[in-house]
Design a protein around this motif. Structure first.
Motif, PDB file in Angstrom:
ATOM      1  N   VAL A  13      34.667  48.606  43.638  1.00 57.17           N
ATOM      2  CA  VAL A  13      36.045  48.449  43.170  1.00 57.17           C
ATOM      3  C   VAL A  13      36.819  47.578  44.156  1.00 57.17           C
ATOM      4  CG1 VAL A  13      38.158  49.615  42.455  1.00 57.17           C
ATOM      5  CG2 VAL A  13      35.965  50.754  42.152  1.00 57.17           C
ATOM      6  N   THR A  14      37.374  46.480  43.676  1.00 56.04           N
ATOM      7  CA  THR A  14      38.156  45.618  44.563  1.00 56.04           C
ATOM      8  C   THR A  14      39.577  45.481  44.035  1.00 56.04           C
ATOM      9  OG1 THR A  14      37.363  43.699  43.330  1.00 56.04           O
ATOM     10  CG2 THR A  14      36.205  44.213  45.374  1.00 56.04           C
ATOM     11  N   ASP A  15      40.500  45.231  44.953  1.00 53.91           N
ATOM     12  CA  ASP A  15      41.892  45.061  44.549  1.00 53.91           C
ATOM     13  C   ASP A  15      42.084  43.672  43.951  1.00 53.91           C
ATOM     14  OD1 ASP A  15      42.653  47.558  45.244  1.00 53.91           O
ATOM     15  OD2 ASP A  15      43.327  47.021  47.254  1.00 53.91           O
ATOM     16  N   TYR A  16      42.948  43.580  43.000  1.00 53.08           N
ATOM     17  CA  TYR A  16      43.232  42.327  42.312  1.00 53.08           C
ATOM     18  C   TYR A  16      44.046  41.413  43.217  1.00 53.08           C
ATOM     19  CZ  TYR A  16      44.692  39.373  38.382  1.00 53.08           C
ATOM     20  OH  TYR A  16      44.896  38.341  37.519  1.00 53.08           O
ATOM     21  N   ILE A  49      34.351  46.408  39.427  1.00 55.58           N
ATOM     22  CA  ILE A  49      35.617  46.772  38.779  1.00 55.58           C
ATOM     23  C   ILE A  49      36.767  46.192  39.602  1.00 55.58           C
ATOM     24  CG2 ILE A  49      37.110  48.695  38.095  1.00 55.58           C
ATOM     25  CD1 ILE A  49      34.501  50.423  37.988  1.00 55.58           C
ATOM     26  N   VAL A  50      37.706  45.548  38.918  1.00 58.27           N
ATOM     27  CA  VAL A  50      38.893  45.044  39.613  1.00 58.27           C
ATOM     28  C   VAL A  50      40.072  45.954  39.292  1.00 58.27           C
ATOM     29  CG1 VAL A  50      40.532  43.140  39.791  1.00 58.27           C
ATOM     30  CG2 VAL A  50      38.092  42.661  39.632  1.00 58.27           C
ATOM     31  N   LEU A  51      40.705  46.471  40.341  1.00 58.92           N
ATOM     32  CA  LEU A  51      41.887  47.319  40.144  1.00 58.92           C
ATOM     33  C   LEU A  51      43.112  46.418  40.062  1.00 58.92           C
ATOM     34  CD1 LEU A  51      43.465  50.048  40.159  1.00 58.92           C
ATOM     35  CD2 LEU A  51      43.498  49.880  42.655  1.00 58.92           C
ATOM     36  N   ILE A  52      43.685  46.334  38.870  1.00 55.09           N
ATOM     37  CA  ILE A  52      44.909  45.547  38.673  1.00 55.09           C
ATOM     38  C   ILE A  52      46.034  46.226  39.452  1.00 55.09           C
ATOM     39  CG2 ILE A  52      46.531  44.685  36.932  1.00 55.09           C
ATOM     40  CD1 ILE A  52      43.765  43.478  36.534  1.00 55.09           C
ATOM     41  N   ARG A  53      46.910  45.427  40.054  1.00 53.60           N
ATOM     42  CA  ARG A  53      48.009  46.009  40.831  1.00 53.60           C
ATOM     43  C   ARG A  53      48.758  47.044  39.993  1.00 53.60           C
ATOM     44  NH1 ARG A  53      53.741  44.064  42.078  1.00 53.60           N
ATOM     45  NH2 ARG A  53      54.097  44.679  44.239  1.00 53.60           N
ATOM     46  N   PRO A  54      48.809  48.294  40.489  1.00 56.79           N
ATOM     47  CA  PRO A  54      49.420  49.344  39.663  1.00 56.79           C
ATOM     48  C   PRO A  54      50.871  49.026  39.310  1.00 56.79           C
ATOM     49  CG  PRO A  54      48.277  50.285  41.529  1.00 56.79           C
ATOM     50  CD  PRO A  54      48.312  48.802  41.761  1.00 56.79           C
TER      51      PRO A  54
END
Lengths: 199, 233
Positions: B80-83, B33-38
């Motif tokens: 989960v990785t940061d975008y 899962i890629v966490l899109i910059r909030p």
């Protein structure tokens, strides 16, 4: 419950009645049936299901959607008479809405829509892109495309419209959606509704 | 007091806060899962209700929510990785998708979660069909990922004038809210662009400008996240 609490409860009930948003019910538009829209003689026959929103954009208008009016909106303006506006007046004195004129040319329709949007919907950046003659609801009319961004948003939206002046009244159908994904997704279904229009 | 308790209880029961696409399951440890910059916006709400952005508060919220999300990522039960932020035209495309996500989430709240205003085509049993479109997977940096996690918060803190207005309005029995605290978290399947899970609410808790509040907000945003190991908080 003690008697002393009754006033609070009554107050709560009053607050609840006021706090609950007032929505007229949204209704299902089934596929395959010809129906009259916007309380007028304009009829259409959709080939897919739509939802008719209970909240109308104007006295002579009606809006359909598949996923909510922010994601796709098909709006019908049915026979707007000379001197009337597309939407309800917001501030008649300081920012009056442009009015339909029985003598309007079809090329005035895009300008009327653009100016109405600027006043009633707070749309600052709107561009009319292509304007061309087209048959609409059995009459000679106009087809035009446009794009806009709402004041409080960064989402680009696209729209297209078909309109005609028939017996001195304006008949218009617009379709609008975010440029990303939604516009192309629902445009063919929306155009088929427009193609079925009759007055 | 009774008034506010009742109002609170009523809005909680009339309003759903999360949805899952029928048939969607996520096994712990199975997905990238890629966490899109909030997308984070914080500001004040003027007496008239207008939003006035506040750069300092937004920066504080970005730090606090960033830290809370990093802690939460480890508990989500998947990789989960940061975008990695794109630049130039791709940055504009990303911003447009974030705006689309916000609009879709707002539409889900208005036309699906809010039962009284639900669209007839969204009323059918097990119906949760919303999408950002398959093209979302073409954003740079998403190759090889299974899902994109979008998180968005918008907080308008009521000014003193707004709160005073609220008190007087309450006396006149006119509902006036002081403050907006909306948050959306949504998981998008990158094969289809479909929204497979959404948690969204117009009135979330937690002051996003400090660590404890941000931690509370992130907990609310990710409540019910699919694929979380049962033991995780």
């Amino acid at each position: 419950m003690t008697l002393r609490r009754f006033p609070s409860i009554a107050l709560a009930a009053a607050a609840l009645a006021l706090a609950a948003p007032v929505h007229a019910a949204n209704t299902l538009i089934p596929a395959g049936q010809r129906i009259a829209v916007a309380g007028s003689v304009l009829t259409v026959q959709p080939d897919a299901e739509w939802n008719r929103l209970g909240v109308r954009p104007g006295r002579y208008a009606e809006r359909w959607t598949r996923d909510g009016d922010q994601l796709d909106a098909l709006t019908f303006y049915g026979g707007i008479a000379d001197g009337k506006t597309l939407f309800r007046e917001v501030n008649r004195k300081e920012r009056p809405l442009p009015r339909v004129a029985a003598t309007m040319l079809v090329t005035d329709i895009p300008i009327l829509l653009e100016n109405s949007y600027r006043v009633a919907r707070g749309i600052a950046a709107m561009t009319i892109e292509r304007v061309e003659p087209a048959r609409f609801a059995g009459s000679d009319g106009v087809h035009f495309t446009y794009s806009y961004i709402r004041l409080d948003e960064s989402l680009h939206r696209r729209g297209e419209a078909f309109g005609a002046i028939i017996r001195g009244r304006l008949y218009l159908i617009t379709y609008e959606a975010p440029a990303l994904y939604y516009y192309e997704r629902s445009a063919p279904t929306a155009r088929r509704v427009v193609d079925s229009a009759r007055v | 007091m009774v008034v506010w308790l009742l109002v609170g209880a009523s809005s909680a029961s009339a309003q759903e806060k999360s949805g899952v696409k029928p048939g969607f399951t996520l096994t712990p440890g199975s997905a990238h899962i890629v966490l899109i910059r909030p997308s984070i916006q914080v500001g004040a709400q003027s007496t008239a209700g207008m939003f006035e952005p506040n750069a300092d508060w937004t920066a504080q919220a970005r730090d606090a929510l960033g830290a809370a999300l990093r802690t939460a990522e480890r508990r989500l039960g998947n990789d989960v990785t940061d975008y990695v932020e794109p630049v130039g035209a791709d940055a504009a495309r990303l911003a447009e998708y974030q705006a689309l996500f916000d609009t879709v989430a707002a539409s889900v709240i208005e036309y699906q979660f809010f039962v009284g205003n639900r669209l007839p085509t969204k009323k059918r049993k097990d119906q949760f069909a919303w999408s950002l479109g398959p093209e979302v997977a073409t954003l740079p940096g998403l190759a090889g990922a299974d899902y994109a996690l979008f998180v968005s918060t918008e907080d308008h803190f009521g000014s003193t004038g707004r709160k005073v207005l609220q008190i007087f309005a309450a006396l006149a029995r006119v509902p006036v809210t002081a403050g907006v605290h909306r948050g959306f978290a949504g998981l998008v399947d990158l094969r289809t662009g479909d929204l497979v899970w959404l948690n969204a609410d117009w009135q979330m808790g937690g002051d996003v400008r400090d660590a404890a509040g941000a931690e509370k907000r992130v907990r609310q945003l990710l409540a019910g996240f699919p694929g979380k190991p049962a033991a995780a908080p």
